[in-house]
Scaffold this active site. Sequence first.
Site, PDB file in Angstrom:
ATOM      1  CE1 TYR A 159       4.416   4.986  -3.642  1.00  0.00           C
ATOM      2  CE2 TYR A 159       4.566   2.698  -4.360  1.00  0.00           C
ATOM      3  CZ  TYR A 159       4.291   4.038  -4.625  1.00  0.00           C
ATOM      4  OH  TYR A 159       3.924   4.414  -5.899  1.00  0.00           O
ATOM      5  CE  LYS A 163       7.272   3.855  -8.110  1.00  0.00           C
ATOM      6  NZ  LYS A 163       6.923   2.887  -9.167  1.00  0.00           N
TER       7      LYS A 163
HETATM    8  N1  NAI Z   1      -1.799   5.223  -8.074  1.00  0.00           N
HETATM    9  C1  NAI Z   1      -1.128   6.355  -7.991  1.00  0.00           C
HETATM   10  O1  NAI Z   1      -1.648   7.375  -7.509  1.00  0.00           O
HETATM   11  C2  NAI Z   1       0.274   6.419  -8.498  1.00  0.00           C
HETATM   12  C3  NAI Z   1       0.942   5.292  -8.976  1.00  0.00           C
HETATM   13  N2  NAI Z   1       2.237   5.414  -9.430  1.00  0.00           N
HETATM   14  C4  NAI Z   1       2.950   4.237  -9.961  1.00  0.00           C
HETATM   15  O2  NAI Z   1       2.215   3.743 -11.070  1.00  0.00           O
HETATM   16  C5  NAI Z   1       2.403   2.335 -11.204  1.00  0.00           C
HETATM   17  C6  NAI Z   1       1.054   1.653 -11.321  1.00  0.00           C
HETATM   18  O3  NAI Z   1       0.328   1.977 -10.148  1.00  0.00           O
HETATM   19  P1  NAI Z   1      -1.222   1.607 -10.019  1.00  0.00           P
HETATM   20  O4  NAI Z   1      -1.773   1.341 -11.374  1.00  0.00           O
HETATM   21  O5  NAI Z   1      -1.847   2.648  -9.163  1.00  0.00           O
HETATM   22  O6  NAI Z   1      -1.138   0.255  -9.174  1.00  0.00           O
HETATM   23  P2  NAI Z   1      -1.936  -1.117  -9.365  1.00  0.00           P
HETATM   24  O7  NAI Z   1      -1.696  -1.894  -8.143  1.00  0.00           O
HETATM   25  O8  NAI Z   1      -3.332  -0.862  -9.800  1.00  0.00           O
HETATM   26  O9  NAI Z   1      -1.177  -1.799 -10.596  1.00  0.00           O
HETATM   27  C7  NAI Z   1       0.066  -2.421 -10.435  1.00  0.00           C
HETATM   28  C8  NAI Z   1       0.070  -3.668 -11.304  1.00  0.00           C
HETATM   29  O10 NAI Z   1       1.321  -4.331 -11.124  1.00  0.00           O
HETATM   30  C9  NAI Z   1       1.076  -5.712 -10.978  1.00  0.00           C
HETATM   31  N3  NAI Z   1       2.123  -6.338 -10.179  1.00  0.00           N
HETATM   32  C10 NAI Z   1       2.334  -6.202  -8.850  1.00  0.00           C
HETATM   33  N4  NAI Z   1       3.352  -6.980  -8.466  1.00  0.00           N
HETATM   34  C11 NAI Z   1       3.800  -7.635  -9.586  1.00  0.00           C
HETATM   35  C12 NAI Z   1       4.811  -8.584  -9.839  1.00  0.00           C
HETATM   36  N5  NAI Z   1       5.579  -9.064  -8.843  1.00  0.00           N
HETATM   37  N6  NAI Z   1       4.972  -9.021 -11.091  1.00  0.00           N
HETATM   38  C13 NAI Z   1       4.181  -8.578 -12.097  1.00  0.00           C
HETATM   39  N7  NAI Z   1       3.196  -7.681 -11.933  1.00  0.00           N
HETATM   40  C14 NAI Z   1       3.017  -7.220 -10.679  1.00  0.00           C
HETATM   41  C15 NAI Z   1      -0.278  -5.811 -10.278  1.00  0.00           C
HETATM   42  O11 NAI Z   1      -0.879  -7.071 -10.496  1.00  0.00           O
HETATM   43  C16 NAI Z   1      -1.034  -4.657 -10.914  1.00  0.00           C
HETATM   44  O12 NAI Z   1      -1.754  -5.087 -12.036  1.00  0.00           O
HETATM   45  C17 NAI Z   1       3.202   1.896  -9.969  1.00  0.00           C
HETATM   46  O13 NAI Z   1       4.557   1.716 -10.323  1.00  0.00           O
HETATM   47  C18 NAI Z   1       3.061   3.077  -9.004  1.00  0.00           C
HETATM   48  O14 NAI Z   1       4.173   3.177  -8.153  1.00  0.00           O
HETATM   49  C19 NAI Z   1       2.888   6.614  -9.444  1.00  0.00           C
HETATM   50  C20 NAI Z   1       2.274   7.736  -8.977  1.00  0.00           C
HETATM   51  C21 NAI Z   1       0.924   7.738  -8.461  1.00  0.00           C
HETATM   52  C1  LIG Z   2      -7.812   9.197   6.263  1.00  0.00           C
HETATM   53  C2  LIG Z   2      -7.519  10.584   5.761  1.00  0.00           C
HETATM   54  C3  LIG Z   2      -6.294  11.161   6.422  1.00  0.00           C
HETATM   55  C4  LIG Z   2      -7.414  10.599   4.251  1.00  0.00           C
HETATM   56  O1  LIG Z   2      -7.340  11.915   3.801  1.00  0.00           O
HETATM   57  C5  LIG Z   2      -6.176   9.790   3.791  1.00  0.00           C
HETATM   58  C6  LIG Z   2      -5.932   9.948   2.295  1.00  0.00           C
HETATM   59  C7  LIG Z   2      -4.790   9.013   1.827  1.00  0.00           C
HETATM   60  C8  LIG Z   2      -5.311   7.585   1.714  1.00  0.00           C
HETATM   61  C9  LIG Z   2      -4.208   9.544   0.504  1.00  0.00           C
HETATM   62  C10 LIG Z   2      -3.709  11.006   0.665  1.00  0.00           C
HETATM   63  C11 LIG Z   2      -2.530  11.175  -0.316  1.00  0.00           C
HETATM   64  C12 LIG Z   2      -2.516   9.863  -1.106  1.00  0.00           C
HETATM   65  C13 LIG Z   2      -1.199   9.476  -1.779  1.00  0.00           C
HETATM   66  C14 LIG Z   2      -0.724  10.565  -2.773  1.00  0.00           C
HETATM   67  O2  LIG Z   2      -1.700  10.783  -3.762  1.00  0.00           O
HETATM   68  C15 LIG Z   2       0.598  10.161  -3.417  1.00  0.00           C
HETATM   69  C16 LIG Z   2       0.688   8.740  -3.887  1.00  0.00           C
HETATM   70  C17 LIG Z   2       1.574   8.441  -4.875  1.00  0.00           C
HETATM   71  C18 LIG Z   2       1.803   7.082  -5.306  1.00  0.00           C
HETATM   72  O3  LIG Z   2       2.775   6.795  -6.010  1.00  0.00           O
HETATM   73  C19 LIG Z   2       0.930   6.003  -4.819  1.00  0.00           C
HETATM   74  C20 LIG Z   2      -0.297   6.480  -4.081  1.00  0.00           C
HETATM   75  C21 LIG Z   2      -0.019   7.657  -3.143  1.00  0.00           C
HETATM   76  C22 LIG Z   2       0.916   7.188  -2.025  1.00  0.00           C
HETATM   77  C23 LIG Z   2      -1.401   8.142  -2.547  1.00  0.00           C
HETATM   78  C24 LIG Z   2      -2.006   7.056  -1.645  1.00  0.00           C
HETATM   79  C25 LIG Z   2      -3.259   7.533  -0.869  1.00  0.00           C
HETATM   80  C26 LIG Z   2      -2.981   8.814  -0.078  1.00  0.00           C
HETATM   81  C27 LIG Z   2      -1.944   8.557   0.993  1.00  0.00           C
END
Ligand code: NAI
Ligand SMILES: CC(C)[C@@H](O)CC[C@@H](C)[C@H]1CC[C@H]2[C@@H]3[C@H](O)CC4=CC(=O)CC[C@]4(C)[C@H]3CC[C@]12C
EC number: 1.1.1.-
Length: 368
Positions: A159, A163
């Site tokens: 992952y 990214k």
């Molecule tokens: N959730 C988090 O804590 C963080 C997320 N991000 C980034 O933010 C973005 C969105 O993440 P989330 O909303 O958490 O994930 P999510 O899984 O909820 O949303 C991702 C969306 O992309 C779509 N998708 C996946 N594969 C696809 C494909 N082949 N074609 C078209 N659509 C596709 C999925 O259907 C989904 O709706 C990602 O790029 C992720 O890397 C960055 C930092 C933190």
């Molecule tokens: C089981 C315990 C060890 C529990 O504490 C595990 C938590 C774990 C699931 C989360 C801890 C840190 C998170 C990640 C972090 O917030 C950074 C992220 C950035 C992204 O772009 C996608 C999500 C994630 C990797 C996020 C995922 C969940 C954790 C690993």
Amino acid sequence: MANSAQTQELVYLVTGGCGFLGEHVVRMLLQREPRLRELRIFDLHLGPWLEELKTGPVQVTAIQGDVTQAHEVAAAVAGAHVVIHTAGLVDVFGKTSPETIHEVNVQGTQNVIEACVQTGTRFLIYTSSMEVVGPNIKGQPFYRGNENTPYEAVHRHPYPCSKALAERLVLEANGREVLGGLPLVTCALRPTGIYGEGHQIMKDFYHQGLRLGGRLFRAIPASVEHGRVYVGNVAWMHVLVARELEHRAALMGGQVYFCYDNSPYKSYEDFNMEFLGPCGLRLVGTRPLMPYWLLVLLAALNTLLQWLLRPLLLYAPLLNPYTLAVANTTFTVSTDKARRHFGYEPLFSWEESRTRTIHWVQTAEGSA
Ligand SMILES: NC(=O)C1=CN([C@@H]2O[C@H](COP(=O)(O)OP(=O)(O)OC[C@H]3O[C@@H](n4cnc5c(N)ncnc54)[C@H](O)[C@@H]3O)[C@@H](O)[C@H]2O)C=CC1
Ligand SMILES: CC(C)[C@@H](O)CC[C@@H](C)[C@H]1CC[C@H]2[C@@H]3[C@H](O)CC4=CC(=O)CC[C@]4(C)[C@H]3CC[C@]12C
């Protein structure tokens, strides 16, 4: 977007628009981008909630498509002024193969870039991640760092690797000539761990606590700080960058910006309890209840079980070697680059973010 201010006729495309972050970006654009004429939502899985958006003044076009299919991406991008690319596989639990993660997150991003170049779209905002920086494979802490803080960003997990590669492709594409002869302007936003309405992992923790009689057991020392950011503020930063990128292309083009807000720096578990506590859960232990080596063993056992069970079912628990390492490593950011470059200030205060998230956990569970 030449003379876009006069025409008030902008076309935006949001890839991944039905995801956790994507949905908030879509709703924020409809609320706060008055120049929109059409909003295209491109996603592998379209949500039923999209229908309710089609009654407003902005044309909402739902496009079911796959970013790994270049022709589908090109068809969706053609005619758009701005592309906000959030689509991706956010998989740190071993649910999909490394090849699939690379295909979606890297090749999919390359397809978006090429679609912009071939069809003449000039502005591309990429949702990157803090994970592009760290935590690294050595588990070195990143304490209140910024976009220029020296840090050995070395990764092994699919992952963060995907990214980091995708972000590099986006930044390197800045300045490429697009159809029509003008330059492509790109930038990448690096959110820290996002929380808020729709955060599936928060729900997983809540369900885990319910199964354990309203208790969660501390596994990570409270001293390990994690930066988190409310999803509404992440969405707001995307909207703001999309609005300012045209006028500040020389300053913002090819840049990365950490995306965070005034959410408190806490351990991942203590932060979650800000929301799960008011929902009736209790975090047991002021210190980890088991030694770290036992957690490492259990995480390794989960990996073995996942491998053994794969022919029968998908076993993807929260605890695995990667999630344990990330949870156990301090990673917090402190920077004013986004404020200096395009005036970003969080739209939602910590109190509002917390209240909204608590309400969601309470009602989402109630409706589940
Ligand atoms: N959730 C988090 O804590 C963080 C997320 N991000 C980034 O933010 C973005 C969105 O993440 P989330 O909303 O958490 O994930 P999510 O899984 O909820 O949303 C991702 C969306 O992309 C779509 N998708 C996946 N594969 C696809 C494909 N082949 N074609 C078209 N659509 C596709 C999925 O259907 C989904 O709706 C990602 O790029 C992720 O890397 C960055 C930092 C933190
Ligand atoms: C089981 C315990 C060890 C529990 O504490 C595990 C938590 C774990 C699931 C989360 C801890 C840190 C998170 C990640 C972090 O917030 C950074 C992220 C950035 C992204 O772009 C996608 C999500 C994630 C990797 C996020 C995922 C969940 C954790 C690993």
